[in-house]
Design an enzyme around this catalytic site. Structure first.
Site, PDB file in Angstrom:
ATOM      1  N   TYR A   7       0.820  -1.060  -0.044  1.00 54.81           N
ATOM      2  CA  TYR A   7       0.143   0.148  -0.055  1.00 54.81           C
ATOM      3  C   TYR A   7       0.817   1.184  -0.060  1.00 54.81           C
ATOM      4  O   TYR A   7       0.530   2.015  -0.803  1.00 54.81           O
ATOM      5  CB  TYR A   7      -1.032   0.238   1.153  1.00 54.81           C
ATOM      6  CG  TYR A   7      -2.100   1.104   1.244  1.00 54.81           C
ATOM      7  CD1 TYR A   7      -3.047   1.229   0.512  1.00 54.81           C
ATOM      8  CD2 TYR A   7      -1.846   2.147   2.412  1.00 54.81           C
ATOM      9  CE1 TYR A   7      -3.991   2.173   0.515  1.00 54.81           C
ATOM     10  CE2 TYR A   7      -2.650   3.292   2.326  1.00 54.81           C
ATOM     11  CZ  TYR A   7      -3.769   3.174   1.583  1.00 54.81           C
ATOM     12  OH  TYR A   7      -4.741   4.249   1.720  1.00 54.81           O
ATOM     13  N   LYS A  57       1.375   4.121  -2.807  1.00 54.38           N
ATOM     14  CA  LYS A  57       0.673   5.542  -2.709  1.00 54.38           C
ATOM     15  C   LYS A  57       2.009   6.582  -3.030  1.00 54.38           C
ATOM     16  O   LYS A  57       1.755   7.552  -3.626  1.00 54.38           O
ATOM     17  CB  LYS A  57       0.146   5.775  -1.487  1.00 54.38           C
ATOM     18  CG  LYS A  57      -1.255   4.941  -1.091  1.00 54.38           C
ATOM     19  CD  LYS A  57      -2.101   5.514  -2.136  1.00 54.38           C
ATOM     20  CE  LYS A  57      -3.575   5.023  -1.783  1.00 54.38           C
ATOM     21  NZ  LYS A  57      -4.709   5.456  -2.539  1.00 54.38           N
TER      22      LYS A  57
HETATM   23  P1  NAP Z   1     -13.368   2.422   0.814  1.00 53.42           P
HETATM   24  O1  NAP Z   1     -14.542   3.049   1.710  1.00 53.42           O
HETATM   25  O2  NAP Z   1     -12.972   0.858   0.985  1.00 53.42           O
HETATM   26  O3  NAP Z   1     -14.030   2.230  -0.807  1.00 53.42           O
HETATM   27  C1  NAP Z   1     -13.284   1.936  -1.563  1.00 53.42           C
HETATM   28  C2  NAP Z   1     -13.782   2.247  -3.030  1.00 53.42           C
HETATM   29  O4  NAP Z   1     -13.145   1.827  -4.192  1.00 53.42           O
HETATM   30  C3  NAP Z   1     -15.160   1.627  -3.491  1.00 53.42           C
HETATM   31  O5  NAP Z   1     -15.775   2.556  -4.052  1.00 53.42           O
HETATM   32  C4  NAP Z   1     -14.866   0.428  -4.162  1.00 53.42           C
HETATM   33  O6  NAP Z   1     -15.929  -0.111  -5.218  1.00 53.42           O
HETATM   34  C5  NAP Z   1     -13.870   1.183  -5.094  1.00 53.42           C
HETATM   35  N1  NAP Z   1     -13.208  -0.287  -5.438  1.00 53.42           N
HETATM   36  C6  NAP Z   1     -12.213  -0.835  -4.985  1.00 53.42           C
HETATM   37  N2  NAP Z   1     -11.343  -1.815  -5.830  1.00 53.42           N
HETATM   38  C7  NAP Z   1     -11.716  -1.117  -7.122  1.00 53.42           C
HETATM   39  C8  NAP Z   1     -11.545  -1.323  -8.454  1.00 53.42           C
HETATM   40  N3  NAP Z   1     -10.621  -2.511  -8.685  1.00 53.42           N
HETATM   41  N4  NAP Z   1     -11.942  -0.728  -9.423  1.00 53.42           N
HETATM   42  C9  NAP Z   1     -12.889   0.189  -9.287  1.00 53.42           C
HETATM   43  N5  NAP Z   1     -12.999   0.678  -7.912  1.00 53.42           N
HETATM   44  C10 NAP Z   1     -12.634  -0.178  -6.865  1.00 53.42           C
HETATM   45  O7  NAP Z   1     -12.369   3.165   0.712  1.00 53.42           O
HETATM   46  P2  NAP Z   1     -11.960   4.702   1.230  1.00 53.42           P
HETATM   47  O8  NAP Z   1     -11.688   4.491   2.781  1.00 53.42           O
HETATM   48  O9  NAP Z   1     -13.199   5.646   1.121  1.00 53.42           O
HETATM   49  O10 NAP Z   1     -10.551   5.026   0.695  1.00 53.42           O
HETATM   50  C11 NAP Z   1     -10.633   5.868  -0.476  1.00 53.42           C
HETATM   51  C12 NAP Z   1      -9.113   6.385  -1.158  1.00 53.42           C
HETATM   52  O11 NAP Z   1      -8.705   7.007  -0.181  1.00 53.42           O
HETATM   53  C13 NAP Z   1      -8.388   5.038  -1.363  1.00 53.42           C
HETATM   54  O12 NAP Z   1      -7.524   5.269  -2.390  1.00 53.42           O
HETATM   55  C14 NAP Z   1      -7.585   4.859   0.066  1.00 53.42           C
HETATM   56  O13 NAP Z   1      -6.392   4.476  -0.183  1.00 53.42           O
HETATM   57  C15 NAP Z   1      -7.336   6.399   0.323  1.00 53.42           C
HETATM   58  N6  NAP Z   1      -7.042   6.795   1.726  1.00 53.42           N
HETATM   59  C16 NAP Z   1      -7.960   6.416   2.608  1.00 53.42           C
HETATM   60  C17 NAP Z   1      -7.912   6.618   4.022  1.00 53.42           C
HETATM   61  C18 NAP Z   1      -8.845   6.227   5.031  1.00 53.42           C
HETATM   62  O14 NAP Z   1      -8.554   6.286   6.132  1.00 53.42           O
HETATM   63  N7  NAP Z   1      -9.838   5.893   4.756  1.00 53.42           N
HETATM   64  C19 NAP Z   1      -6.623   7.175   4.467  1.00 53.42           C
HETATM   65  C20 NAP Z   1      -5.655   7.572   3.232  1.00 53.42           C
HETATM   66  C21 NAP Z   1      -5.930   7.259   2.126  1.00 53.42           C
HETATM   67  P3  NAP Z   1     -17.108  -1.315  -4.559  1.00 53.42           P
HETATM   68  O15 NAP Z   1     -18.009  -0.450  -3.488  1.00 53.42           O
HETATM   69  O16 NAP Z   1     -17.590  -1.629  -5.761  1.00 53.42           O
HETATM   70  O17 NAP Z   1     -16.587  -2.501  -4.153  1.00 53.42           O
END
Ligand code: NAP
Length: 247
Positions: free
Chosen positions: A155, A159
């Site tokens: 991961y 990133k």
């Molecule tokens: P999340 O709630 O797990 O949602 C993930 C999203 O990505 C869902 O809409 C999922 O679609 C989609 N997805 C997963 N695999 C995919 C693929 N192969 N093709 C297209 N769509 C795909 O994630 P989140 O926490 O909102 O995170 C969003 C972004 O922010 C990510 O890049 C993550 O690394 C980054 N981020 C998050 C955090 C945090 O604390 N949450 C911190 C730093 C960075 P489905 O619903 O159809 O599965």
């Protein structure tokens, strides 16, 4: 409204941060395509929320790690909207294992979606942005790409790779009216964070100067800033929304 007449494609917009970004862009007047990979019901609910705001919303299913799938998705959005002005590369996954236990498929799975996915989505949108001499690309990176984390070599590498790619594309595309930036969230209240065991969540909170996890809407507002006229002079930046976790 700051984004009237603009169109956006947000990847991974069925929930979490992507959903918040899609709704924030729509609230500023943009029409938004909602990408997802498997959870069609959740994505359709976000499309309905975009339409309730009074903007056009559409479903855009694709596995962003799969180039032909992503190409077909971008063309369906172009057919419906006519142009894509804003691309938010938000889709991302984790698959944690210490490096000693990390097999090649666990490494590849995360790199394929988080890093190749940004290449694929940007590649299929960029010619059209160059042609119209306008584009806003925002990549969602992570504090983990900046500081590393136990069990997250895949991961963190994905990133950090996106952050480096962001700067390169910013340099290559500035003369074409296209800005390319990253937003690096810290720990944000989504399913990704709620799946962390409570004891570890408590330890993380003690390391965050603002003593709370962030909200998806707080990340979304940074994305809106970069896409709105206020952000026109910002390119190649990685803006942090992390409660002071990394400074
Ligand atoms: P999340 O709630 O797990 O949602 C993930 C999203 O990505 C869902 O809409 C999922 O679609 C989609 N997805 C997963 N695999 C995919 C693929 N192969 N093709 C297209 N769509 C795909 O994630 P989140 O926490 O909102 O995170 C969003 C972004 O922010 C990510 O890049 C993550 O690394 C980054 N981020 C998050 C955090 C945090 O604390 N949450 C911190 C730093 C960075 P489905 O619903 O159809 O599965």
């Amino acid at each position: 409204m700051k984004l009237e007449g603009r169109t956006a494609l947000v990847t991974g917009a069925s929930r979490g941060i992507g959903r918040a970004i899609a709704l924030a862009l729509a609230a500023e007047g943009a029409d938004v395509a909602i990408n997802y990979v498997s959870n069609e019901a959740a994505a359709a609910a976000v499309v309905e929320e975009v339409q309730a705001i009074g903007r056009k919303g559409m479903l855009a299913r694709a596995d962003v790690g799969d180039f032909p799938d992503t190409y077909a998705m971008a063309h369906s959005v172009l057919r419906e909207f006519g142009h894509i002005d804003i691309l938010v590369n938000n889709a991302g996954v984790t698959s944690d294992k210490t490096f000693v236990n990390m097999d090649h498929s666990t490494w590849r799975k995360v790199l394929a979606i988080n890093l190749d996915g940004v290449f694929n989505c940007t590649k299929v949108c960029i010619d059209q942005m160059v042609e119209q001499n306008y584009g806003r690309v925002v990549n969602i990176t992570s504090v983990i790409g900046q500081i590393g984390n136990f069990g997250q070599a895949n991961y963190a590498a994905s990133k950090a790779g996106v952050a480096a790619m962001t700067k390169t594309l910013a340099k290559e595309l500035a003369s074409k009216g296209i800005t390319v930036n990253a937003v690096a969230p810290g720990f944000i209240e989504t399913e990704m964070v709620s799946s962390i065991p409570q004891s570890l969540q408590d330890r993380l909170l003690s390391q965050i100067p603002l003593r709370r996890f962030g909200k998806a809407e707080e990340v979304a507002q940074m994305v809106v800033f970069l896409c709105a006229p206020e952000g026109d002079y910002v390119t190649g930046a990685e803006l942090e929304v992390n409660g002071g976790l990394f400074m």
